[in-house]
Design a protein around this motif. Structure first.
Motif, PDB file in Angstrom:
ATOM      1  N   THR A 133       3.900   5.844  -0.404  1.00  0.00           N
ATOM      2  CA  THR A 133       4.017   5.507  -0.732  1.00  0.00           C
ATOM      3  C   THR A 133       5.110   5.817  -2.035  1.00  0.00           C
ATOM      4  O   THR A 133       6.188   4.887  -2.133  1.00  0.00           O
ATOM      5  CB  THR A 133       2.469   4.407  -1.585  1.00  0.00           C
ATOM      6  OG1 THR A 133       2.011   3.845  -0.477  1.00  0.00           O
ATOM      7  CG2 THR A 133       3.327   3.713  -2.704  1.00  0.00           C
ATOM      8  N   VAL A 134       5.021   7.285  -2.383  1.00  0.00           N
ATOM      9  CA  VAL A 134       5.432   7.408  -3.231  1.00  0.00           C
ATOM     10  C   VAL A 134       6.867   8.043  -2.733  1.00  0.00           C
ATOM     11  O   VAL A 134       7.881   7.630  -3.321  1.00  0.00           O
ATOM     12  CB  VAL A 134       5.408   9.036  -3.781  1.00  0.00           C
ATOM     13  CG1 VAL A 134       5.592   9.926  -4.652  1.00  0.00           C
ATOM     14  CG2 VAL A 134       3.338   8.910  -4.213  1.00  0.00           C
ATOM     15  N   ALA A 135       6.394   8.373  -1.484  1.00  0.00           N
ATOM     16  CA  ALA A 135       8.085   8.801  -0.794  1.00  0.00           C
ATOM     17  C   ALA A 135       9.273   6.941  -1.586  1.00  0.00           C
ATOM     18  O   ALA A 135      10.696   7.328  -0.647  1.00  0.00           O
ATOM     19  CB  ALA A 135       8.622   9.073   0.051  1.00  0.00           C
ATOM     20  N   SER A 136       8.664   6.584  -0.685  1.00  0.00           N
ATOM     21  CA  SER A 136       9.307   4.443  -0.481  1.00  0.00           C
ATOM     22  C   SER A 136       9.929   4.305  -1.420  1.00  0.00           C
ATOM     23  O   SER A 136      10.698   3.238  -1.158  1.00  0.00           O
ATOM     24  CB  SER A 136       8.520   4.493   1.233  1.00  0.00           C
ATOM     25  OG  SER A 136       8.185   3.978   0.875  1.00  0.00           O
ATOM     26  N   GLY A 137       8.731   4.374  -2.135  1.00  0.00           N
ATOM     27  CA  GLY A 137       8.985   3.431  -3.442  1.00  0.00           C
ATOM     28  C   GLY A 137       8.734   2.071  -3.016  1.00  0.00           C
ATOM     29  O   GLY A 137       8.813   0.971  -3.930  1.00  0.00           O
ATOM     30  N   TYR A 138       7.893   1.617  -1.684  1.00  0.00           N
ATOM     31  CA  TYR A 138       6.827   0.199  -1.632  1.00  0.00           C
ATOM     32  C   TYR A 138       5.486   1.090  -1.365  1.00  0.00           C
ATOM     33  O   TYR A 138       5.375   2.189  -0.646  1.00  0.00           O
ATOM     34  CB  TYR A 138       8.001  -0.157  -0.008  1.00  0.00           C
ATOM     35  CG  TYR A 138       9.231  -1.144  -0.811  1.00  0.00           C
ATOM     36  CD1 TYR A 138       9.455  -2.190  -1.444  1.00  0.00           C
ATOM     37  CD2 TYR A 138      10.191   0.295  -1.080  1.00  0.00           C
ATOM     38  CE1 TYR A 138      10.181  -2.774  -1.567  1.00  0.00           C
ATOM     39  CE2 TYR A 138      11.724  -0.526  -1.567  1.00  0.00           C
ATOM     40  CZ  TYR A 138      11.811  -1.517  -1.681  1.00  0.00           C
ATOM     41  OH  TYR A 138      12.557  -2.582  -2.394  1.00  0.00           O
ATOM     42  N   ALA A 139       5.010   0.281  -1.573  1.00  0.00           N
ATOM     43  CA  ALA A 139       3.642   0.135  -1.020  1.00  0.00           C
ATOM     44  C   ALA A 139       2.454   0.379  -0.043  1.00  0.00           C
ATOM     45  O   ALA A 139       3.547  -0.775   1.150  1.00  0.00           O
ATOM     46  CB  ALA A 139       2.707  -1.164  -1.615  1.00  0.00           C
ATOM     47  N   THR A 140       2.098   1.409   1.005  1.00  0.00           N
ATOM     48  CA  THR A 140       1.732   1.239   2.543  1.00  0.00           C
ATOM     49  C   THR A 140       0.560   1.656   1.899  1.00  0.00           C
ATOM     50  O   THR A 140       0.048   2.363   1.122  1.00  0.00           O
ATOM     51  CB  THR A 140       2.820   2.594   2.749  1.00  0.00           C
ATOM     52  OG1 THR A 140       3.973   2.322   2.569  1.00  0.00           O
ATOM     53  CG2 THR A 140       2.457   2.957   4.340  1.00  0.00           C
ATOM     54  N   TYR A 141      -0.096   1.600   2.777  1.00  0.00           N
ATOM     55  CA  TYR A 141      -1.769   1.717   2.826  1.00  0.00           C
ATOM     56  C   TYR A 141      -2.509   1.496   3.890  1.00  0.00           C
ATOM     57  O   TYR A 141      -1.326   1.894   4.616  1.00  0.00           O
ATOM     58  CB  TYR A 141      -2.246  -0.321   2.104  1.00  0.00           C
ATOM     59  CG  TYR A 141      -1.191  -0.793   0.572  1.00  0.00           C
ATOM     60  CD1 TYR A 141      -2.196  -0.250  -0.441  1.00  0.00           C
ATOM     61  CD2 TYR A 141      -1.061  -1.615   1.281  1.00  0.00           C
ATOM     62  CE1 TYR A 141      -1.857  -0.941  -0.540  1.00  0.00           C
ATOM     63  CE2 TYR A 141      -0.802  -2.355  -0.240  1.00  0.00           C
ATOM     64  CZ  TYR A 141      -0.760  -1.638  -1.688  1.00  0.00           C
ATOM     65  OH  TYR A 141      -0.372  -2.465  -3.069  1.00  0.00           O
ATOM     66  N   TRP A 142      -4.060   1.873   3.948  1.00  0.00           N
ATOM     67  CA  TRP A 142      -4.397   1.871   5.022  1.00  0.00           C
ATOM     68  C   TRP A 142      -4.971   0.395   5.407  1.00  0.00           C
ATOM     69  O   TRP A 142      -5.797   0.099   5.102  1.00  0.00           O
ATOM     70  CB  TRP A 142      -5.495   3.448   5.161  1.00  0.00           C
ATOM     71  CG  TRP A 142      -5.864   3.376   6.287  1.00  0.00           C
ATOM     72  CD1 TRP A 142      -7.243   3.120   6.999  1.00  0.00           C
ATOM     73  CD2 TRP A 142      -5.181   4.375   7.521  1.00  0.00           C
ATOM     74  NE1 TRP A 142      -7.310   3.589   8.217  1.00  0.00           N
ATOM     75  CE2 TRP A 142      -6.279   4.546   8.467  1.00  0.00           C
ATOM     76  CE3 TRP A 142      -4.334   5.056   7.670  1.00  0.00           C
ATOM     77  CZ2 TRP A 142      -5.780   4.741   9.898  1.00  0.00           C
ATOM     78  CZ3 TRP A 142      -3.702   5.093   9.285  1.00  0.00           C
ATOM     79  CH2 TRP A 142      -4.565   5.369  10.078  1.00  0.00           C
ATOM     80  N   SER A 143      -5.129   0.075   6.791  1.00  0.00           N
ATOM     81  CA  SER A 143      -5.701  -0.815   7.027  1.00  0.00           C
ATOM     82  C   SER A 143      -6.687  -0.528   7.510  1.00  0.00           C
ATOM     83  O   SER A 143      -6.788   0.446   8.926  1.00  0.00           O
ATOM     84  CB  SER A 143      -4.425  -1.610   8.241  1.00  0.00           C
ATOM     85  OG  SER A 143      -5.552  -2.575   8.274  1.00  0.00           O
ATOM     86  N   ARG A 144      -8.249  -0.509   7.140  1.00  0.00           N
ATOM     87  CA  ARG A 144      -9.609  -0.551   7.677  1.00  0.00           C
ATOM     88  C   ARG A 144      -9.735  -1.412   8.870  1.00  0.00           C
ATOM     89  O   ARG A 144     -10.557   0.092   9.867  1.00  0.00           O
ATOM     90  CB  ARG A 144      -9.675  -0.376   6.355  1.00  0.00           C
ATOM     91  CG  ARG A 144     -10.247   0.329   5.436  1.00  0.00           C
ATOM     92  CD  ARG A 144     -11.279  -0.350   4.586  1.00  0.00           C
ATOM     93  NE  ARG A 144     -11.162  -1.242   4.060  1.00  0.00           N
ATOM     94  CZ  ARG A 144     -12.500  -1.732   3.439  1.00  0.00           C
ATOM     95  NH1 ARG A 144     -12.950  -0.481   3.257  1.00  0.00           N
ATOM     96  NH2 ARG A 144     -12.044  -2.880   2.921  1.00  0.00           N
ATOM     97  N   SER A 145      -9.118  -1.866   8.828  1.00  0.00           N
ATOM     98  CA  SER A 145      -9.477  -3.322  10.315  1.00  0.00           C
ATOM     99  C   SER A 145      -8.647  -2.199  11.357  1.00  0.00           C
ATOM    100  O   SER A 145      -9.150  -2.232  12.946  1.00  0.00           O
ATOM    101  CB  SER A 145      -9.563  -4.365  10.276  1.00  0.00           C
ATOM    102  OG  SER A 145      -7.919  -5.538   9.440  1.00  0.00           O
TER     103      SER A 145
END
Lengths: 128, 128
Positions: B40-52
């Motif tokens: 997220t920090v490196a790209s400037g776009y929100a990147t999450y971890w999908s638990r499902s």
């Protein structure tokens, strides 16, 4: 009404985003189980479940900075609650800030970007 | 800078409150592990971890409704992130609402209190 909320994913707990109903500031994140949710609805004051102390936690019971519930929202998946509150005493954070999110990333450094609104020592005075 | 964040409490994940940087609306809650935070920090776009799905989840990768990062905050305990974003396409919710928290408790009933801003079918068109 608590049937809509999915308490089954994480040990019976759902995360609760707490937002100041007036300023719109995100104040903190806490957790509720079904009983804490029901106590919150019944009392009109935010009641969480403390994961560390494993007990109910009426926010502000010690400091006096209680959270009067203004609105309760649930998300599309039913696994997160948004609580809009009137933050009594002006500070949600035990460190004396309005919001617990008082640090912001600036390059590679976390910087405090808020002013304390109360002296933390006044929130938890030493017992006589 | 990710050392300040405590990824040790819940399977290496921390909850991330996502707030629209312009409207102040709380849009959603998601989760990050350390690698998702760094992406997220490196790209400037929100990147999450999908638990499902147990995989990285670049928000908006399919729908186009990406989240441009405006600011990253961490809370006093270092175990929750607040992400302030520019929500592209106007809708964070897969159901077409600005916010996933489009239902509010009214007495004992959850009511939809928002209007859809986009047609959900347009977010995820059927593959040819």
């Amino acid at each position: 009404m608590s049937e809509v909320i999915d308490f089954g994913k994480t040990d019976g707990l759902v995360p609760v985003v707490v937002q100041d109903d007036t300023s719109g500031a995100v104040l903190m994140l806490a957790y509720m189980n079904r009983a804490a949710f029901e106590r919150t609805v019944a009392s009109g004051y935010a009641t969480y479940w403390s994961r560390s102390r494993r007990t109910f936690w009426v926010k502000g019971e010690t400091s006096g900075n209680r959270q009067r519930v203004r609105a309760i929202h649930v998300d599309c998946d039913g696994d997160t609650i948004l609580l809009r509150v009137e933050q009594q005493g002006g500070a949600a954070c035990h460190e004396g800030y309005e919001s617990c999110f008082f640090r912001r990333l600036d390059g590679e450094t976390w910087r405090v970007i808020a002013e304390r609104v109360v002296d933390p020592a006044s929130l938890y005075p030493p017992k006589p």
